[in-house]
Design a protein around this motif. Structure first.
Motif, PDB file in Angstrom:
ATOM      1  N   LEU A 259       0.822  -1.208   0.000  1.00 11.48           N
ATOM      2  CA  LEU A 259       0.000   0.000   0.000  1.00 11.48           C
ATOM      3  C   LEU A 259       0.857   1.259   0.000  1.00 11.48           C
ATOM      4  O   LEU A 259       0.566   2.220  -0.713  1.00 11.48           O
ATOM      5  CB  LEU A 259      -0.941  -0.020   1.212  1.00 11.48           C
ATOM      6  N   ALA A 260       1.931   1.243   0.797  1.00 10.12           N
ATOM      7  CA  ALA A 260       2.816   2.409   0.847  1.00 10.12           C
ATOM      8  C   ALA A 260       3.513   2.630  -0.488  1.00 10.12           C
ATOM      9  O   ALA A 260       3.777   3.768  -0.882  1.00 10.12           O
ATOM     10  CB  ALA A 260       3.851   2.224   1.953  1.00 10.12           C
ATOM     11  N   GLY A 261       3.818   1.528  -1.177  1.00 12.59           N
ATOM     12  CA  GLY A 261       4.488   1.661  -2.455  1.00 12.59           C
ATOM     13  C   GLY A 261       3.546   2.033  -3.577  1.00 12.59           C
ATOM     14  O   GLY A 261       3.869   2.861  -4.434  1.00 12.59           O
ATOM     15  N   TYR A 262       2.358   1.425  -3.597  1.00 11.44           N
ATOM     16  CA  TYR A 262       1.432   1.651  -4.697  1.00 11.44           C
ATOM     17  C   TYR A 262       0.674   2.972  -4.578  1.00 11.44           C
ATOM     18  O   TYR A 262       0.298   3.566  -5.589  1.00 11.44           O
ATOM     19  CB  TYR A 262       0.414   0.509  -4.772  1.00 11.44           C
ATOM     20  N   LEU A 263       0.419   3.437  -3.343  1.00  8.23           N
ATOM     21  CA  LEU A 263      -0.379   4.643  -3.160  1.00  8.23           C
ATOM     22  C   LEU A 263       0.205   5.851  -3.895  1.00  8.23           C
ATOM     23  O   LEU A 263      -0.502   6.502  -4.666  1.00  8.23           O
ATOM     24  CB  LEU A 263      -0.553   4.931  -1.669  1.00  8.23           C
ATOM     25  N   PRO A 264       1.506   6.197  -3.688  1.00  4.63           N
ATOM     26  CA  PRO A 264       2.044   7.344  -4.438  1.00  4.63           C
ATOM     27  C   PRO A 264       2.079   7.110  -5.945  1.00  4.63           C
ATOM     28  O   PRO A 264       1.934   8.052  -6.720  1.00  4.63           O
ATOM     29  CB  PRO A 264       3.455   7.509  -3.871  1.00  4.63           C
ATOM     30  N   ILE A 265       2.252   5.848  -6.357  1.00  5.37           N
ATOM     31  CA  ILE A 265       2.257   5.544  -7.791  1.00  5.37           C
ATOM     32  C   ILE A 265       0.886   5.837  -8.384  1.00  5.37           C
ATOM     33  O   ILE A 265       0.764   6.461  -9.447  1.00  5.37           O
ATOM     34  CB  ILE A 265       2.648   4.070  -8.026  1.00  5.37           C
ATOM     35  N   PHE A 266      -0.178   5.432  -7.693  1.00  9.13           N
ATOM     36  CA  PHE A 266      -1.533   5.660  -8.190  1.00  9.13           C
ATOM     37  C   PHE A 266      -1.901   7.145  -8.132  1.00  9.13           C
ATOM     38  O   PHE A 266      -2.495   7.679  -9.066  1.00  9.13           O
ATOM     39  CB  PHE A 266      -2.546   4.853  -7.363  1.00  9.13           C
ATOM     40  N   VAL A 267      -1.546   7.802  -7.029  1.00 14.32           N
ATOM     41  CA  VAL A 267      -1.930   9.199  -6.842  1.00 14.32           C
ATOM     42  C   VAL A 267      -1.241  10.100  -7.856  1.00 14.32           C
ATOM     43  O   VAL A 267      -1.863  10.997  -8.436  1.00 14.32           O
ATOM     44  CB  VAL A 267      -1.618   9.652  -5.404  1.00 14.32           C
TER      45      VAL A 267
END
Length: 342
Positions: A259-267
């Protein structure tokens, strides 16, 4: 069952001439053949959507048949030599079971990619590819030459490896995917379009910078907060480093890091090609920095985490405790005073 497997198969010397290598190979090929056959038998459950198109190419079926034949042959050879005959027989039984399960023909089904699936074929493929790369690499350039291929703890690590490649997909279906869909619907910033329009190589570097900043502090918190250390201690429980050791992670740690890795990628809206390049890189890099290899990389080790750099993080020496938290970029350890590179 796990204890019985550890008692029989852990810390086994597979040097040529002892008759154990062919038996181990029979077990390995027989097991993978059976898992592969299950993918042909129940594709809707066990196959990864992105791989389903390959099942009609005429390549996978002959490969499965070849593995079955080789597994059976290696088991027969070990039995004929009367060395590790029981293990060889087990490999033969697994190969026969694979032949029976995978005897039918499968056409790639038209299955919605959002359906719940296990991804057993992804586990088999990655295990084979990584073993073909890292086992010879560790034998040719070992940091610890006395360490066996089937070292102490490899069965435990393999179970974690299987779970991280199969079971976590089930969790992601209920966690990461809904977050991705939600963010895709509510975030349509012009800033995202500007990010996606940048060169792919630049986006790749930016993903490393953004994601590693977050994972650095998560990793540090898991070491320095006692309640979180109980979770992260699972990863540090391995007593010998090799390419499988990277898979020994607690479920909560896997989900938090995802979640920590994917969240900034998605945002931030990075382009899919940059994200795929990043995912391929971290999949290889995480395994490489845990491998039993002696590479030093005198200059690169200050720009990108290397096996030497991360091995110090796993060291039990006093000076190495709570050092080298960065997963990719040592600059964060330098900036925040946690670097160790004697």
């Amino acid at each position: 069952m796990s204890k019985a497997l550890r008692d029989k198969y852990e810390d086994v010397d597979l040097s040529p001439g002892q008759g154990k290598g062919s038996a181990a190979l029979a077990l390995f090929l027989g097991s993978l053949s059976l898992l592969g056959a299950l993918c042909f038998w129940m594709p809707a459950v066990f196959t990864t959507p992105e791989f389903r198109g390959f099942y009609n190419t005429g390549i996978l079926k002959p490969l499965l048949q070849l593995c079955i034949v080789l597994g059976f042959g290696c088991g027969l050879f070990s039995m004929m030599r009367h060395q590790s005959a029981g293990y060889g027989l087990t490999g033969m039984v697994l190969a026969v079971a694979a032949a029976l399960v995978g005897s039918g023909h499968i056409e790639a089904p038209n299955i919605d990619g959002r359906n719940l699936y296990v991804g057993l074929d992804y586990f088999v493929l990655t295990l084979v590819v990584l073993a073909l790369v890292f086992v010879p690499l560790e034998r040719a350039f070992p940091k610890d030459p006395a360490q066996n291929i089937l070292r102490k703890g490899w069965i435990t690590d393999l179970k974690y490896f299987m779970f991280s490649h199969m079971g976590v997909q089930l969790i992601s279906f209920f966690t990461v995917i809904p977050v991705q869909v939600f963010l895709h619907q509510v975030t349509t910033w012009e800033f995202q379009l500007w990010i996606a329009a940048q060169p792919i190589w630049l986006q790749f570097i930016e993903i490393l910078l953004v994601v590693d900043f977050g994972t650095y502090w998560i990793h540090r918190a898991m070491h320095e907060i006692p309640a979180l250390w109980k979770i992260h201690a699972v990863h540090h429980s391995t007593e010998q480093m090799n390419w499988l050791a990277s898979s020994r992670l607690h479920l909560i740690e896997i989900l938090v890091n995802r979640l920590a890795g994917y969240l900034p990628i998605f945002v931030l809206g990075f382009a899919p090609s940059a994200v795929y390049a990043y995912l391929v890189f971290i999949s290889f890099h995480a395994i490489f920095i845990h491998a039993n290899v002696r590479f030093r990389f005198p200059v690169l080790r200050w720009l990108l985490a290397t096996p030497e750099y991360h091995h110090w993080h796993h060291s039990s020496e006093d000076e190495a405790i709570d050092k080298n938290y960065a997963g990719f970029l040592p600059i964060y350890d330098v900036l925040f005073g946690t670097v160790l590179m004697p």
